[in-house]
Design a protein around this motif. Structure first.
Motif, short mmCIF file in Angstrom:
data_model
loop_
_atom_site.label_atom_id
_atom_site.label_comp_id
_atom_site.label_asym_id
_atom_site.label_seq_id
_atom_site.Cartn_x
_atom_site.Cartn_y
_atom_site.Cartn_z
N TYR A 1 0.85 -1.19 0.00
CA TYR A 1 0.00 0.00 0.00
C TYR A 1 0.88 1.24 0.00
CZ TYR A 1 -3.60 3.32 1.26
OH TYR A 1 -4.46 4.38 1.26
N LYS B 1 0.31 7.80 -2.67
CA LYS B 1 -0.67 7.77 -3.75
C LYS B 1 -2.03 7.23 -3.29
CE LYS B 1 1.84 8.89 -7.46
NZ LYS B 1 1.53 9.87 -8.46
N ASN B 2 -2.08 6.65 -2.07
CA ASN B 2 -3.28 6.00 -1.54
C ASN B 2 -3.80 4.90 -2.46
OD1 ASN B 2 -3.28 7.48 0.82
ND2 ASN B 2 -4.55 9.08 -0.03
N LYS B 3 -2.87 4.14 -3.03
CA LYS B 3 -3.23 3.06 -3.95
C LYS B 3 -2.28 1.88 -3.75
CE LYS B 3 -5.07 5.73 -7.79
NZ LYS B 3 -4.88 6.09 -9.19
N SER C 1 0.52 -0.77 -4.90
CA SER C 1 1.65 -0.57 -5.79
C SER C 1 2.53 -1.81 -5.76
CB SER C 1 2.46 0.64 -5.34
OG SER C 1 3.63 0.77 -6.09
N LYS D 1 4.69 2.97 -8.25
CA LYS D 1 3.72 4.03 -8.58
C LYS D 1 4.30 5.42 -8.32
CE LYS D 1 -0.78 2.75 -9.49
NZ LYS D 1 -1.28 1.50 -9.08
#
Length: 105
Positions: free
Chosen positions: A74, A78-80, A82, A100
């Motif tokens: 996590y 980017k709060n996504k 990766s 990312k």
């Protein structure tokens, strides 16, 4: 051949599949020979345990291992989710890098 897992103990991961999909947690243990990890408060199961010498019996909740392919690192910037790659810093030391954001993990 040794199974290489790029995730390490203490990394924050997000679950991609299964009953806990979308939940985040920290890795408590990595089991490279089985390609599995144990994540805090994720993939919990109830276990009926008999009383032992110094522990009571009853139903306890236990974090079970899950396959490493079911989680992703996590990326908090980017709060996504990766992937993780490797790079070398100025001193020539190998470091882990988020794909990312490109930042060091």
């Amino acid at each position: 051949m040794k199974n290489k897992i790029k995730l390490k103990k203490g990394d924050e991961v997000i679950v991609l599949t299964g009953k806990d999909k979308g939940k985040r947690g920290k890795i408590l243990r990595v089991i490279p020979e089985l390609r599995k990890i144990i994540v805090k408060d994720i993939n919990k199961y109830k276990k009926h345990q008999k009383p032992g010498n110094n522990e009571p019996g009853g139903i306890i909740e236990k974090d079970m291992p899950m396959h490493v392919s079911n989680v992703a690192f996590y990326d908090s910037q980017k709060n996504k989710p990766s992937r993780i790659g490797y790079s070398f810093n100025k001193d020539g030391k190998k470091i882990r890098v988020s794909k990312k954001s490109g930042k060091e993990v």
